[in-house]
Design a protein around this motif. Structure first.
Motif, PDB file in Angstrom:
ATOM      1  N   PHE A  26       6.146  -2.050   0.408  1.00  0.00           N
ATOM      2  CA  PHE A  26       6.622  -2.886  -0.690  1.00  0.00           C
ATOM      3  C   PHE A  26       5.474  -3.692  -1.286  1.00  0.00           C
ATOM      4  O   PHE A  26       5.335  -3.770  -2.515  1.00  0.00           O
ATOM      5  CB  PHE A  26       7.732  -3.822  -0.196  1.00  0.00           C
ATOM      6  CG  PHE A  26       8.229  -4.758  -1.254  1.00  0.00           C
ATOM      7  CD1 PHE A  26       9.054  -4.302  -2.266  1.00  0.00           C
ATOM      8  CD2 PHE A  26       7.869  -6.093  -1.240  1.00  0.00           C
ATOM      9  CE1 PHE A  26       9.517  -5.165  -3.245  1.00  0.00           C
ATOM     10  CE2 PHE A  26       8.313  -6.962  -2.216  1.00  0.00           C
ATOM     11  CZ  PHE A  26       9.147  -6.492  -3.225  1.00  0.00           C
ATOM     12  N   ALA A  27       4.636  -4.281  -0.445  1.00  0.00           N
ATOM     13  CA  ALA A  27       3.497  -5.050  -0.950  1.00  0.00           C
ATOM     14  C   ALA A  27       2.517  -4.157  -1.696  1.00  0.00           C
ATOM     15  O   ALA A  27       1.954  -4.556  -2.724  1.00  0.00           O
ATOM     16  CB  ALA A  27       2.791  -5.759   0.209  1.00  0.00           C
ATOM     17  N   ALA A  28       2.306  -2.936  -1.210  1.00  0.00           N
ATOM     18  CA  ALA A  28       1.395  -2.010  -1.889  1.00  0.00           C
ATOM     19  C   ALA A  28       1.939  -1.596  -3.254  1.00  0.00           C
ATOM     20  O   ALA A  28       1.188  -1.535  -4.243  1.00  0.00           O
ATOM     21  CB  ALA A  28       1.158  -0.776  -1.014  1.00  0.00           C
ATOM     22  N   VAL A  29       3.231  -1.334  -3.340  1.00  0.00           N
ATOM     23  CA  VAL A  29       3.833  -0.932  -4.619  1.00  0.00           C
ATOM     24  C   VAL A  29       3.791  -2.088  -5.620  1.00  0.00           C
ATOM     25  O   VAL A  29       3.473  -1.888  -6.796  1.00  0.00           O
ATOM     26  CB  VAL A  29       5.277  -0.418  -4.392  1.00  0.00           C
ATOM     27  CG1 VAL A  29       6.027  -0.267  -5.706  1.00  0.00           C
ATOM     28  CG2 VAL A  29       5.247   0.902  -3.650  1.00  0.00           C
ATOM     29  N   VAL A  30       4.084  -3.286  -5.163  1.00  0.00           N
ATOM     30  CA  VAL A  30       4.014  -4.449  -6.051  1.00  0.00           C
ATOM     31  C   VAL A  30       2.586  -4.654  -6.541  1.00  0.00           C
ATOM     32  O   VAL A  30       2.359  -4.954  -7.721  1.00  0.00           O
ATOM     33  CB  VAL A  30       4.555  -5.708  -5.339  1.00  0.00           C
ATOM     34  CG1 VAL A  30       4.223  -6.975  -6.113  1.00  0.00           C
ATOM     35  CG2 VAL A  30       6.048  -5.597  -5.137  1.00  0.00           C
ATOM     36  N   THR A  31       1.605  -4.450  -5.671  1.00  0.00           N
ATOM     37  CA  THR A  31       0.209  -4.590  -6.076  1.00  0.00           C
ATOM     38  C   THR A  31      -0.176  -3.505  -7.074  1.00  0.00           C
ATOM     39  O   THR A  31      -0.903  -3.780  -8.046  1.00  0.00           O
ATOM     40  CB  THR A  31      -0.712  -4.528  -4.846  1.00  0.00           C
ATOM     41  OG1 THR A  31      -0.299  -5.522  -3.913  1.00  0.00           O
ATOM     42  CG2 THR A  31      -2.151  -4.779  -5.217  1.00  0.00           C
ATOM     43  N   LEU A  32       0.279  -2.289  -6.865  1.00  0.00           N
ATOM     44  CA  LEU A  32      -0.007  -1.213  -7.821  1.00  0.00           C
ATOM     45  C   LEU A  32       0.532  -1.545  -9.214  1.00  0.00           C
ATOM     46  O   LEU A  32      -0.164  -1.382 -10.215  1.00  0.00           O
ATOM     47  CB  LEU A  32       0.604   0.106  -7.341  1.00  0.00           C
ATOM     48  CG  LEU A  32      -0.220   0.935  -6.379  1.00  0.00           C
ATOM     49  CD1 LEU A  32       0.590   2.138  -5.903  1.00  0.00           C
ATOM     50  CD2 LEU A  32      -1.506   1.388  -7.011  1.00  0.00           C
ATOM     51  N   PHE A  33       1.754  -2.005  -9.277  1.00  0.00           N
ATOM     52  CA  PHE A  33       2.337  -2.315 -10.582  1.00  0.00           C
ATOM     53  C   PHE A  33       1.698  -3.553 -11.218  1.00  0.00           C
ATOM     54  O   PHE A  33       1.517  -3.603 -12.429  1.00  0.00           O
ATOM     55  CB  PHE A  33       3.850  -2.512 -10.465  1.00  0.00           C
ATOM     56  CG  PHE A  33       4.603  -1.223 -10.425  1.00  0.00           C
ATOM     57  CD1 PHE A  33       4.715  -0.434 -11.552  1.00  0.00           C
ATOM     58  CD2 PHE A  33       5.201  -0.786  -9.257  1.00  0.00           C
ATOM     59  CE1 PHE A  33       5.407   0.762 -11.525  1.00  0.00           C
ATOM     60  CE2 PHE A  33       5.893   0.400  -9.211  1.00  0.00           C
ATOM     61  CZ  PHE A  33       5.996   1.184 -10.355  1.00  0.00           C
TER      62      PHE A  33
END
Length: 119
Positions: A26-33
């Motif tokens: 979840f943290a990685a996806v939020v950072t990507l976006f």
């Protein structure tokens, strides 16, 4: 009660790892976006070699890994705070009341509010 380890007890560490993995993803996806990894402007800069610093994918991997480790350590510390003998015990009184006050007076007064002494 038997001394055999149940399947539920064996899978508990796997559950903790999956919770930590979900937090890391979840943290990685939020950072990507949030870094704009899917925008054409950022992708053009990366392809031309003009992008300075970590690419959004590398940054998201770092943030996701850090979130995984922090969540795993936090859950492990919370598990250390739980006494396994206390998990199966039933609680017949409010948890936040002092045990010494209950032992000295018996149960709570008939009015339902315990006597409290302030130091």
């Amino acid at each position: 009660m038997s001394d055999k380890t149940t399947r539920r007890d064996l899978l508990r560490p796997l559950h903790l790892l999956l919770i930590a993995l979900a937090c890391g993803v979840f943290a990685a996806v939020v950072t990507l976006f949030s870094t704009g990894a899917f925008t054409s402007r950022v992708n053009d800069l990366i392809s031309r070699g003009l992008y300075e610093g970590l690419t959004p994918v590398a940054l998201s991997l770092v943030v996701g890994g850090a979130a995984f480790i922090v969540t795993l350590l936090g859950l492990a510390m919370l598990m250390l705070a739980v006494d396994p003998a206390e998990v199966t015990k039933t609680v017949d009184r409010p948890v936040l009341y002092d045990a010494s006050a209950d032992d000295a007076e018996g149960d709570a007064p008939a009015g339902g509010t315990p006597k409290t002494t302030h130091p």
